[in-house]
Design a protein around this motif. Structure first.
Motif, PDB file in Angstrom:
ATOM      1  N   ARG A 125       7.880   3.402  -2.534  1.00 59.82           N
ATOM      2  CA  ARG A 125       7.481   3.225  -1.143  1.00 59.82           C
ATOM      3  C   ARG A 125       8.638   3.570  -0.211  1.00 59.82           C
ATOM      4  NH1 ARG A 125       3.401   3.111  -3.708  1.00 59.82           N
ATOM      5  NH2 ARG A 125       1.840   1.467  -3.729  1.00 59.82           N
ATOM      6  N   ARG A 126       8.295   3.952   1.005  1.00 59.66           N
ATOM      7  CA  ARG A 126       9.316   4.220   2.025  1.00 59.66           C
ATOM      8  C   ARG A 126      10.107   2.941   2.285  1.00 59.66           C
ATOM      9  NH1 ARG A 126       7.984   9.162   4.062  1.00 59.66           N
ATOM     10  NH2 ARG A 126       5.780   9.698   3.906  1.00 59.66           N
ATOM     11  N   ASP A 127      11.401   3.137   2.605  1.00 61.89           N
ATOM     12  CA  ASP A 127      12.247   1.979   2.849  1.00 61.89           C
ATOM     13  C   ASP A 127      13.327   2.332   3.857  1.00 61.89           C
ATOM     14  OD1 ASP A 127      13.165  -0.804   1.986  1.00 61.89           O
ATOM     15  OD2 ASP A 127      14.984   0.392   1.686  1.00 61.89           O
ATOM     16  N   GLY A 128      13.052   2.068   5.104  1.00 61.37           N
ATOM     17  CA  GLY A 128      14.072   2.217   6.119  1.00 61.37           C
ATOM     18  C   GLY A 128      14.308   3.630   6.621  1.00 61.37           C
TER      19      GLY A 128
ATOM     20  N   PRO B 237       0.807  -1.229   0.000  1.00 54.08           N
ATOM     21  CA  PRO B 237       0.000   0.000   0.000  1.00 54.08           C
ATOM     22  C   PRO B 237       0.842   1.282   0.000  1.00 54.08           C
ATOM     23  CG  PRO B 237      -0.851  -1.576   1.584  1.00 54.08           C
ATOM     24  CD  PRO B 237       0.475  -2.103   1.107  1.00 54.08           C
ATOM     25  N   ALA B 238       0.315   2.293  -0.646  1.00 52.72           N
ATOM     26  CA  ALA B 238       0.996   3.588  -0.776  1.00 52.72           C
ATOM     27  C   ALA B 238       1.284   4.195   0.590  1.00 52.72           C
ATOM     28  CB  ALA B 238       0.148   4.539  -1.609  1.00 52.72           C
ATOM     29  N   ASP B 239       2.455   4.808   0.725  1.00 57.03           N
ATOM     30  CA  ASP B 239       2.814   5.463   1.977  1.00 57.03           C
ATOM     31  C   ASP B 239       3.576   6.773   1.750  1.00 57.03           C
ATOM     32  OD1 ASP B 239       5.251   4.484   1.115  1.00 57.03           O
ATOM     33  OD2 ASP B 239       5.626   3.241   2.883  1.00 57.03           O
TER      34      ASP B 239
ATOM     35  N   PRO C 166       3.353  10.834  -0.213  1.00 55.50           N
ATOM     36  CA  PRO C 166       2.451  11.793  -0.859  1.00 55.50           C
ATOM     37  C   PRO C 166       2.383  11.500  -2.366  1.00 55.50           C
ATOM     38  CG  PRO C 166       3.955  12.925   0.628  1.00 55.50           C
ATOM     39  CD  PRO C 166       4.428  11.496   0.528  1.00 55.50           C
ATOM     40  N   ALA C 167       1.229  11.693  -2.944  1.00 54.91           N
ATOM     41  CA  ALA C 167       1.001  11.353  -4.358  1.00 54.91           C
ATOM     42  C   ALA C 167       2.008  12.034  -5.283  1.00 54.91           C
ATOM     43  CB  ALA C 167      -0.427  11.709  -4.754  1.00 54.91           C
ATOM     44  N   ASP C 168       2.344  13.301  -5.030  1.00 55.93           N
ATOM     45  CA  ASP C 168       3.306  14.010  -5.881  1.00 55.93           C
ATOM     46  C   ASP C 168       4.685  13.364  -5.822  1.00 55.93           C
ATOM     47  OD1 ASP C 168       1.333  15.792  -6.600  1.00 55.93           O
ATOM     48  OD2 ASP C 168       2.103  17.441  -5.365  1.00 55.93           O
ATOM     49  N   ASP C 169       5.114  13.005  -4.605  1.00 53.96           N
ATOM     50  CA  ASP C 169       6.412  12.353  -4.463  1.00 53.96           C
ATOM     51  C   ASP C 169       6.414  11.002  -5.167  1.00 53.96           C
ATOM     52  OD1 ASP C 169       7.573  14.398  -3.014  1.00 53.96           O
ATOM     53  OD2 ASP C 169       7.198  13.478  -1.066  1.00 53.96           O
ATOM     54  N   GLU C 170       5.351  10.233  -4.980  1.00 56.16           N
ATOM     55  CA  GLU C 170       5.315   8.923  -5.637  1.00 56.16           C
ATOM     56  C   GLU C 170       5.354   9.075  -7.155  1.00 56.16           C
ATOM     57  OE1 GLU C 170       3.252   4.602  -5.951  1.00 56.16           O
ATOM     58  OE2 GLU C 170       2.427   5.985  -4.473  1.00 56.16           O
ATOM     59  N   ARG C 171       4.594  10.013  -7.681  1.00 54.00           N
ATOM     60  CA  ARG C 171       4.588  10.230  -9.142  1.00 54.00           C
ATOM     61  C   ARG C 171       5.986  10.574  -9.640  1.00 54.00           C
ATOM     62  NH1 ARG C 171       1.793  14.783  -9.489  1.00 54.00           N
ATOM     63  NH2 ARG C 171       3.755  15.899  -9.541  1.00 54.00           N
ATOM     64  N   ASP C 172       6.650  11.511  -8.952  1.00 51.09           N
ATOM     65  CA  ASP C 172       7.996  11.923  -9.360  1.00 51.09           C
ATOM     66  C   ASP C 172       8.998  10.768  -9.257  1.00 51.09           C
ATOM     67  OD1 ASP C 172       6.895  14.438  -9.728  1.00 51.09           O
ATOM     68  OD2 ASP C 172       7.830  15.308  -7.936  1.00 51.09           O
ATOM     69  N   LEU C 173       8.921  10.010  -8.183  1.00 51.84           N
ATOM     70  CA  LEU C 173       9.836   8.894  -7.983  1.00 51.84           C
ATOM     71  C   LEU C 173       9.596   7.768  -8.984  1.00 51.84           C
ATOM     72  CD1 LEU C 173       9.780   9.005  -4.141  1.00 51.84           C
ATOM     73  CD2 LEU C 173      11.878   9.028  -5.505  1.00 51.84           C
TER      74      LEU C 173
END
Length: 135
Positions: free
Chosen positions: A85-88, A26-28, A30-37
């Protein structure tokens, strides 16, 4: 949706892979950060697999690699699914990509998996993401 599409399904199976990946992790962000990443991860993967665009990241790709023929054909390379996704610790993020391509020997394989890691930084007052070298 409970099962992956069969290997070789082509573009028709990509949506199912994306949906399964999103449901499993599941997404964790912000939508803008995920889109950019997600976009950055896809560009890095293309550069890594095909050789196209490696010069943009001299710290990630050895300049001597540019003289070697790319491992995958640019015209038959595609990202099937991607999430970030966040990792560590320290805000590190992983961009998880599922992709398909034809290698130098002419073999088509889908369902390949690659992870790119990014760390946050601040540029011009907003968050930015720095790709990390693969180890």
């Amino acid at each position: 949706m409970s099962a992956l599409p069969p290997h070789g399904e082509g573009v028709a199976g990509d949506r199912a892979i994306q949906q399964l990946l999103e449901a499993a992790w599941p997404a964790d962000l912000p939508a803008d950060d995920e889109r950019d990443l997600r976009a950055a991860g896809a560009v890095l993967l293309r550069a890594d697999a095909t050789g196209v665009g490696r010069a943009k990241w001299p710290g990630l790709f050895d300049s001597t690699e540019q003289v070697i023929a790319p491992a995958f054909a640019t015209e038959r390379f595609r990202v099937q699914a991607v999430i970030a996704r966040r990792d560590g610790p320290a805000g590190r993020v992983v961009v998880h990509l599922v992709w398909a391509g034809i290698d130098r020997g002419g073999t088509y394989t889908d369902g390949r998996i690659t992870d790119w890691y990014f760390t946050p930084t601040t540029r011009n007052g907003g968050p930015a993401w720095i790709p990390q070298p693969r180890t």
